[in-house]
Design a protein around this motif. Sequence first.
Motif, PDB file in Angstrom:
ATOM      1  N   ARG A  31       0.831  -1.212   0.000  1.00 30.10           N
ATOM      2  CA  ARG A  31       0.000   0.000   0.000  1.00 30.10           C
ATOM      3  C   ARG A  31       0.864   1.260   0.000  1.00 30.10           C
ATOM      4  N   THR A  32       1.951   1.237   0.755  1.00 31.42           N
ATOM      5  CA  THR A  32       2.862   2.390   0.793  1.00 31.42           C
ATOM      6  C   THR A  32       3.443   2.669  -0.584  1.00 31.42           C
ATOM      7  N   ASN A  38       1.476   6.040  -7.306  1.00 28.10           N
ATOM      8  CA  ASN A  38       0.299   6.656  -7.905  1.00 28.10           C
ATOM      9  C   ASN A  38       0.386   8.183  -7.846  1.00 28.10           C
ATOM     10  N   TYR A  39       0.979   8.720  -6.787  1.00 29.77           N
ATOM     11  CA  TYR A  39       1.153  10.173  -6.689  1.00 29.77           C
ATOM     12  C   TYR A  39       1.996  10.693  -7.854  1.00 29.77           C
ATOM     13  N   GLU A  49      -9.519   3.341  -3.152  1.00 30.15           N
ATOM     14  CA  GLU A  49      -9.794   2.918  -4.524  1.00 30.15           C
ATOM     15  C   GLU A  49      -8.516   2.557  -5.275  1.00 30.15           C
ATOM     16  N   PHE A  50      -7.738   1.673  -4.664  1.00 29.93           N
ATOM     17  CA  PHE A  50      -6.461   1.289  -5.255  1.00 29.93           C
ATOM     18  C   PHE A  50      -6.607   0.241  -6.354  1.00 29.93           C
ATOM     19  N   GLY A  51      -7.822  -0.256  -6.542  1.00 24.26           N
ATOM     20  CA  GLY A  51      -8.026  -1.220  -7.621  1.00 24.26           C
ATOM     21  C   GLY A  51      -8.122  -0.569  -8.984  1.00 24.26           C
ATOM     22  N   THR A  56       0.699   0.069 -13.730  1.00 25.62           N
ATOM     23  CA  THR A  56       0.759  -1.384 -13.538  1.00 25.62           C
ATOM     24  C   THR A  56       1.670  -1.696 -12.367  1.00 25.62           C
ATOM     25  N   PHE A  57       1.137  -2.416 -11.373  1.00 26.96           N
ATOM     26  CA  PHE A  57       1.905  -2.748 -10.174  1.00 26.96           C
ATOM     27  C   PHE A  57       1.624  -4.210  -9.853  1.00 26.96           C
ATOM     28  N   ASN A  58       2.605  -5.073 -10.102  1.00 28.16           N
ATOM     29  CA  ASN A  58       2.399  -6.515  -9.977  1.00 28.16           C
ATOM     30  C   ASN A  58       3.380  -7.149  -8.999  1.00 28.16           C
TER      31      ASN A  58
END
Length: 233
Positions: A31-32, A38-39, A49-51, A56-58
């Motif tokens: 999450r961090t 995302n910022y 609403e991180f979905g 792309t973050f895998n």
Amino acid sequence: MLLDVKFEGNLADLHKLPAYDGTQSLVGITRTILIVANYIVEGKVRRREFGNVPLTFNLIAQKPGSFESLYEVDWQAAAIVGALGAGVAGNLLTDLLKAIYSRATGVAVADEPENIRALEATRGGDVAALVDAVEPSIRLGHNVINHGAITININNVTERMQIANLNPGTKRYVWESVINNEIRTKLFSIGSFNANNGTGRAFDLEEGRSIAFELEKDVDRESVNALLVSINS
């Protein structure tokens, strides 16, 4: 860009972690990273609403040996905010994560990179707002320390650079509140302030780090105005 999260010591050296504490730590770290990444793309601090983030973050691998996870951050499909775009090529994500982890865990930094200083100058308060947003996640990221692992190292694999080292000392810092009622005079710069609940973060110019504060319930209007003047400037 590849990021490596490595748990070491105790059960982690046997490629094991307590299921609940271990996954909670990974949730906090994930999450961090996601909030900060995302910022850079959106230019704003997202707290939910991180979905539906525009990058792309895998999680792409679990390495054998000590407990180690490999993450991929892909910017190619992202429309990065103009003022931040140039910083991405200069590894802004790594530098931002380093700055935020150091401020949130009380780790002193001699001198922050130029791109972080430039960000502070052009988008004042954003870094402090990011620290506020990720502080609960950083606290959660320490969950497994002393309960299955001793340290967690977060590294930029692409640049071979350490981002953060979470350990029993940083865990004490993020979980303990030290109360000192002695009256003191210090010089602060207010990074964030929530007038509704009287909380925020102030940058301590002597210690070079951001510190959370909470106002007394009977605080006078003059003091509140001083906070507002500082954050506005």
